[in-house]
Design a protein around this motif. Structure first.
Motif: not given
Ligand code: 13P
Ligand code: SF4
Length: 350
Positions: A28, A63, A65, A90-91, A124, A210, A212-213, A238, A300
């Motif tokens: 991503y 990201v 994590f 976000f998740l 995540n 999430c 986004v998903h 997701e 994202c």
């Protein structure tokens, strides 16, 4: 080195640091980042690459994590650096350690969770959530290992707690033939649980998603099928279960790339995942039609934070002998978190 393009800084860092440097990028990330990385991959592939690497510095473009996972798996003396420390998820933000402890305590009122429930954490999550899971004998999973890890978890204990992505949990449960009636969803905002429902649940899901998903809807699948007859739909797990049910294919970011790339020329694909990956797939497959499943493609914003200048700044620091943005995890969290991650790596290599 001000003014040099990131590709020049990367080339110089490679020349000076050689095998001591490894640059990883998630699918991503921006094209300018992915283009200069040593390796791009999904979360599982990146964890494996980090765990197998002998490099002294792993620069993780993704990201937080993901970089933290690499730091937990790092060997003695290895350092993981992240170009943007503020790149969250976000998740992952839907769960924290105290809320997980609270759920465990609530479950203790109706069952013996330490004997009956095995926790599984999607990667995540922050390292302390992984550590909780590791201490209880559970494992981590990624989108491409969720099925194998859940199957293993059910072979260990009669019930499983899956955190924090409720959709990945339910989508995987459906693949394993677990009926919705055997699933209970814990909403951390309303900690009074329905005792009767949880007492009979085999799978307990955390109410995380999430941002986004969640944007892909069943109406999108219906619309693309109407507007582009013959289109195939591939989505990330997701996504909402109602979307996954209607899709032709479901899988991790790497699975999506492999599926679209291997399809015959002239194929049309509507893709339910982050926009930057969809745009790259479109560019890399000029003999196919590749477009987002959503009318307004979601992206994202955390993944977008990393710009070429951020990567260049980390590498320029290393060239000056400075380690910037090192991701560190204290040993009391790292060791149990590592146990949960290593269980995942063992299950998926078996
Ligand atoms: P993958 O493991 O499929 O790359 O997914 C990571 C992620 O964060 C998807 O939103
Ligand atoms: Fe997290 Fe969603 Fe971004 Fe993946 S796309 S990193 S799950 S916020």
């Amino acid at each position: 080195m001000g003014g040099l393009a990131v590709a020049d800084v990367v080339a110089e860092a490679r020349r000076v640091l050689g095998e001591m440097l490894l640059i990883l990028a998630h699918h991503y990330q921006r094209d300018e980042i992915v283009d200069v990385a040593d390796f791009r991959g999904d979360s599982l592939e990146l964890s494996r690459r980090a765990a197998a690497s002998a490099a002294r510095w792993i620069v993780f473009c993704g990201v937080h994590f993901m970089a933290e996972t690499a730091a937990v798996l790092a060997r003695e003396g290895q350092r993981v650096l992240i170009p943007r420390e503020d790149a969250g998820c976000f998740l992952a933000h839907t769960i924290d350690y105290p809320s997980l402890v609270e759920l465990w305590r609530a479950l203790s009122g109706i069952m013996d969770p330490d004997r009956e429930v095995l926790p599984v954490a999607y990667v995540n999550t922050t390292a302390d959530v992984k550590a909780f899971v590791g201490e209880k004998g559970g494992a981590c999973c990624t989108s491409s290992s969720a099925e194998a890890v859940l199957r293993w978890a059910f072979s260990q204990r009669p019930r499983v707690l899956f955190v924090p992505d409720q959709y990945l949990g339910r989508n995987t449960a459906r693949r394993l033939g677990i009926p919705d009636d055997d699933i209970a969803v814990w909403d951390p905002r309303f900690p009074d649980l329905d005792r009767e429902r949880f007492a009979r649940a085999r799978l307990i899901l955390w109410r995380g998603t999430c941002n986004v998903h969640v944007r892909f809807l069943p109406e999108d699948v219906e619309r693309v099928r109407r507007e582009r007859p013959g289109v195939r739909v591939v989505v990330h797990p997701e996504c909402r279960p109602e979307v996954v049910e209607l899709a032709d294919e479901v899988g991790s970011t790497s699975y999506i790339i492999r599926t679209v790339s291997a399809s015959p020329p002239g194929s049309a694909w509507a893709v339910g995942t982050e926009e930057r990956l969809v745009a790259r797939l479109n560019k890399e497959n000029p003999d196919k039609e590749v477009f987002s499943l959503a009318e307004v493609p979601p992206f994202c914003s955390y993944m977008s934070l990393t710009r070429p200048g951020d990567l260049a700044a980390i590498l320029e620091g290393l060239l000056r002998g400075e380690e910037r943005n090192v991701v560190e995890v204290p040993p009391e969290i790292r060791d149990p978190a590592r146990a949960a991650l290593e269980r995942m790596l063992e299950i998926t290599s078996a």
